[in-house]
Design a protein around this motif. Structure first.
Motif, mmCIF file in Angstrom:
data_model
loop_
_atom_site.group_PDB
_atom_site.id
_atom_site.type_symbol
_atom_site.label_atom_id
_atom_site.label_comp_id
_atom_site.label_asym_id
_atom_site.label_seq_id
_atom_site.Cartn_x
_atom_site.Cartn_y
_atom_site.Cartn_z
ATOM 1 N N ARG A 286 0.842 -1.202 0.000
ATOM 2 C CA ARG A 286 0.000 0.000 0.000
ATOM 3 C C ARG A 286 0.883 1.260 0.000
ATOM 4 N N TYR B 26 2.387 1.641 -3.376
ATOM 5 C CA TYR B 26 1.361 2.117 -4.311
ATOM 6 C C TYR B 26 1.170 3.626 -4.190
ATOM 7 N N ARG C 26 -10.860 -2.773 -0.384
ATOM 8 C CA ARG C 26 -10.722 -3.117 -1.805
ATOM 9 C C ARG C 26 -9.290 -2.948 -2.319
ATOM 10 N N VAL C 27 -8.601 -1.899 -1.836
ATOM 11 C CA VAL C 27 -7.211 -1.687 -2.267
ATOM 12 C C VAL C 27 -6.339 -2.845 -1.810
ATOM 13 N N ALA D 2 -7.242 -5.925 -1.054
ATOM 14 C CA ALA D 2 -7.599 -7.145 -1.780
ATOM 15 C C ALA D 2 -7.002 -7.143 -3.178
ATOM 16 N N ASN D 3 -6.996 -5.983 -3.824
ATOM 17 C CA ASN D 3 -6.410 -5.890 -5.169
ATOM 18 C C ASN D 3 -4.902 -6.082 -5.137
ATOM 19 N N PHE E 66 -4.276 -9.725 -4.713
ATOM 20 C CA PHE E 66 -4.528 -10.402 -5.991
ATOM 21 C C PHE E 66 -3.335 -10.254 -6.929
ATOM 22 N N GLN E 67 -2.722 -9.084 -6.950
ATOM 23 C CA GLN E 67 -1.588 -8.871 -7.858
ATOM 24 C C GLN E 67 -0.422 -9.794 -7.522
ATOM 25 N N SER F 14 -1.521 -13.383 -8.547
ATOM 26 C CA SER F 14 -1.578 -13.498 -10.008
ATOM 27 C C SER F 14 -0.182 -13.522 -10.620
ATOM 28 N N ASP G 293 -15.287 -8.729 -1.455
ATOM 29 C CA ASP G 293 -15.541 -8.856 -2.896
ATOM 30 C C ASP G 293 -15.459 -10.336 -3.258
ATOM 31 N N LEU H 153 -13.488 -11.093 -6.624
ATOM 32 C CA LEU H 153 -12.036 -11.024 -6.488
ATOM 33 C C LEU H 153 -11.519 -12.208 -5.665
#
Length: 235
Positions: free
Chosen positions: A122, A125, A155-156, A158-159, A162-163, A166, A191, A194
């Motif tokens: 975070r 980012y 949400r941030v 979780a994203n 995910f990155q 992935s 989510d 996600l």
């Protein structure tokens, strides 16, 4: 070196034997030094081995499977290991023990809790250096993510999670511990779509080890009869 020379003078080996002995000890010293460096770079919170785990206390854990996983062949196939279960049953101990085995096998290993991972990414980012910081978590051959599920994610977060998943999918192995079953991950991340995408990548090539039992940390107190499990309230 003086000890080796004294021993050589006493035992009178051949020159080749003496040199082989010196070379063998030098190789052993370098291997031990490299292991110490890899272990330090792994950021493990402590050092635990499979031999220190009480498999008799947690019969739901397959010791033979753990010994097989410790050979690290799963990392050549970029497979994942997910330890599930309530707090205290030994999930983190087993994950660290496998990480230690990875270091012994010469693998690059990195340990992080989910909270640390999210806070780090975070910040990166917000400072526009996310791509560079992500490489810390995508480069190691084996990544350990501990304590998934203890705190909800926005949400941030979780994203960002995910990155990482992935980017490592079919490229590098992950060992993960969680106190939540997979059906709760949608609520955990706020989510469900996600969460499904993350689980789809994690579970595609994976070993799922569900530990059900009493707290491993409290086993000695329980054996001594000084600790009892909380009683369920009845209506």
């Amino acid at each position: 070196m003086d000890v080796r020379i004294e021993r050589a003078a006493r035992e009178q080996p051949t020159y080749i034997g003496f040199l082989n002995d010196l070379l063998g000890q030098e190789i052993q010293h370098r291997q031990q030094r490299n292991l110490e460096v890899r272990t330090k770079l792994s950021h493990l919170p402590y050092r635990k081995t499979l031999d220190e785990f009480d498999f008799s206390f947690q019969p739901t854990v397959d010791e033979r499977l753990m010994r097989e996983l410790a050979m690290m062949s799963f990392t050549t196939r970029a497979e994942n290991i997910l330890f599930l279960g309530p707090p205290g049953v030994g999930k983190s101990h087993l994950s660290v023990a496998l990480a230690m085995a990875g270091n012994v096998h010469g693998l690059s290993v990195y340990f992080v809790t989910l909270t640390q991972l999210i806070e780090d990414l975070r910040k990166a980012y917000e400072e526009n250096r996310l791509d560079k910081r992500l490489r810390v978590y995508t480069r190691p051959k084996l990544l350990l993510i501990d304590e998934v599920g203890y705190l909800p994610m926005d949400r941030v977060a979780a994203n960002l999670f995910f990155q990482v998943i992935s980017a490592r999918y079919e490229r590098g192995s992950i060992i993960m511990t969680s106190n939540k079953n997979f059906g709760e991950w949608g609520e955990l991340m706020g989510d469900s779509v996600l969460a499904t995408a993350i689980l789809d990548r994690l579970l595609h090539h994976s070993y799922i080890i569900n530990i059900r039992g009493n707290s491993y940390r409290l086993r000695e107190k329980m054996k001594a009869g000084s600790y009892g499990m909380p009683q369920q309230k009845t209506e």
